[in-house]
Write a protein that holds these residues in place. Structure first.
Motif, PDB file in Angstrom:
ATOM      1  N   SER A 108      -7.016  46.639  61.684  1.00  0.00           N
ATOM      2  CA  SER A 108      -7.032  45.798  62.850  1.00  0.00           C
ATOM      3  C   SER A 108      -5.994  44.844  62.652  1.00  0.00           C
ATOM      4  N   HIS A 109      -5.358  43.701  62.849  1.00  0.00           N
ATOM      5  CA  HIS A 109      -3.564  43.686  63.660  1.00  0.00           C
ATOM      6  C   HIS A 109      -3.257  44.620  64.373  1.00  0.00           C
ATOM      7  N   TRP A 110      -3.590  45.284  64.860  1.00  0.00           N
ATOM      8  CA  TRP A 110      -2.413  46.357  65.451  1.00  0.00           C
ATOM      9  C   TRP A 110      -3.189  46.651  66.625  1.00  0.00           C
ATOM     10  N   SER A 127      -5.924  44.230  68.424  1.00  0.00           N
ATOM     11  CA  SER A 127      -5.864  42.930  68.151  1.00  0.00           C
ATOM     12  C   SER A 127      -4.614  42.261  67.800  1.00  0.00           C
ATOM     13  N   GLN A 128      -4.327  41.003  67.662  1.00  0.00           N
ATOM     14  CA  GLN A 128      -4.257  39.857  67.068  1.00  0.00           C
ATOM     15  C   GLN A 128      -2.591  40.003  66.443  1.00  0.00           C
ATOM     16  N   SER A 129      -2.368  40.901  67.380  1.00  0.00           N
ATOM     17  CA  SER A 129      -1.046  41.275  67.136  1.00  0.00           C
ATOM     18  C   SER A 129       0.077  40.933  67.842  1.00  0.00           C
ATOM     19  N   ARG A 165       4.395  48.767  67.279  1.00  0.00           N
ATOM     20  CA  ARG A 165       3.127  49.032  67.335  1.00  0.00           C
ATOM     21  C   ARG A 165       2.472  50.593  67.310  1.00  0.00           C
ATOM     22  N   CYS A 213     -10.038  44.098  55.384  1.00  0.00           N
ATOM     23  CA  CYS A 213      -9.095  45.257  56.878  1.00  0.00           C
ATOM     24  C   CYS A 213      -8.621  46.240  55.679  1.00  0.00           C
ATOM     25  N   ALA A 227      -3.912  44.060  56.840  1.00  0.00           N
ATOM     26  CA  ALA A 227      -3.806  43.408  56.885  1.00  0.00           C
ATOM     27  C   ALA A 227      -4.205  42.174  55.238  1.00  0.00           C
TER      28      ALA A 227
END
Length: 376
Positions: free
Chosen positions: A42-44, A46-48, A55, A349, A352
């Protein structure tokens, strides 16, 4: 002879790559998309806010090699519309390349992948908590629904070459529809559109209201399709799993939390602010333990049995600042209930603020958690 063998191998490979789309809907077998233990990358994608080189370097092949070596067998890969399409609906090529890189690395290291469309412009699961619920037009706009289908058409164009045993689609994360039937009708619409293109691809379908275990009994699952996985998410009790989380109202509580047992003592309740007391009160009387978890999972387990489908907890975990001993006790109980009921899972996750790996230090930040997750 070598040329003949090469041609035969190429033909076999082509058949394998097109297996998901070569059968009619009336002649569909059950995939070998078998899953047990995974985590959200996650947080890659999405939500980043990361873009460009940052990236690109955030997740690399060694991350998938690590997950494989630890004993995970699949990943859930959240992706967001804003990273893959601009506001005019044009593809943003770099994100697409990163997604296919990730799937290729996962395959290389014996991991299956669930591609999860996590946030779209017409629907954000946390909008109601961030004052933007009016932006959620998905369930009232035919155009927004067709846009969702069109996004999956484009994703399918890129992903359909992957084996159905390797890649699955979760066509939306944590739906928040005012009425359950709004979500059920959209499920049927997206399911039909995808099945016309990919009759055999495994589809992950979650329940309404944040994929809640409480609403899975209202979920309508397309009949006669065994290549579906039922999904729910579970972070209860939030006072424990989200202790100190700035984005939730309960995160403002600074008193002591217990687990198992009564989560908040009368003394800590009385010491809390008046604004928090209404939210804290349920935690002063309800016993929280493994039996409470079993009871909460009952409807989801029954739904999976009713439809004869795999049950999957796509998100569960504990915020990093939470007392680790409490976190481990809760995690152990969750794993026990998962095992008792053959429930596959992906932790929230990998790296994160609920994760166990620190990408900056390139080291474990919670190795005991990993050992617990991988214990037999």
């Amino acid at each position: 002879m070598r040329k003949i063998l090469s041609l035969a191998l190429a033909a076999t490979t082509l058949l394998a790559l097109t297996a998901c789309t070569s059968k009619k809907t009336t002649d569909v077998g059950v995939n070998n998309f078998k899953i047990e233990r995974g985590t959200n990358v996650s947080h890659w994608l999405s939500q980043s806010e990361e873009r460009g080189e940052t990236r690109q370097l955030h997740i690399q092949e060694d991350d998938f090699a690590r997950l494989d070596s630890l004993g995970f067998d699949f990943v859930r890969l959240p992706i967001d519309e804003v990273q893959f399409w601009d506001e005019d609906g044009n593809k943003l090529p770099e994100a697409w390349q990163l997604m296919t890189n990730a799937i290729n690395w996962a395959e290389k290291h014996h991991l299956r992948t669930i591609v999860d469309l996590h946030i779209i412009r017409s629907h954000y699961f946390n909008a109601v908590n961030e004052g933007g619920s009016s932006a959620n037009t998905l369930f009232t706009s035919e155009k927004a629904q067709q846009d969702l289908i069109n996004m999956w058409y484009q994703l399918s164009d890129v992903l359909k070459g992957y084996s159905c045993d390797s890649v699955a689609y979760e066509f939306m994360n944590e739906p928040v529809a005012e009425e359950h039937e709004q979500w059920n009708k959209l499920i049927l619409k997206v399911h039909k559109a995808l099945r016309e293109r990919e009759p055999q691809r495994t589809l992950v379908i979650g329940s309404n209201m944040w994929q809640s275990y409480e609403t899975i009994k209202y979920l309508t699952v397309p009949e006669g399709d065994k290549n579906i996985i039922l999904s729910f998410h579970y972070y209860n009790p939030m006072i424990l799993t989200h202790y100190g989380a700035w984005w939730t109202p309960l995160g403002k509580y600074t008193g002591k939390v217990n687990y198992p047992g009564i989560l908040v003592s009368k003394e800590d309740y009385e010491a809390a602010s008046d604004s928090l007391k209404p939210m804290l009160e349920p935690f002063t009387t309800q016993e929280w333990n493994i039996d409470k978890i079993r009871a909460d999972f009952k409807d989801a387990i029954e739904a999976a049995k009713k439809y004869g489908l795999q049950l999957f907890c796509g998100e569960w975990g504990v915020y990093e600042p939470v007392d680790r001993e409490l976190a481990y006790k809760w995690t152990k109980d969750m794993l026990t209930v998962f095992k008792e009921n053959n429930i596959a899972w992906t932790t929230w996750c990998y790296d994160a603020d609920f994760g166990f790996w620190d990408q900056q230090k390139h080291a474990f930040k919670d190795k005991p958690l990993v050992d617990l997750l991988m214990s037999k």
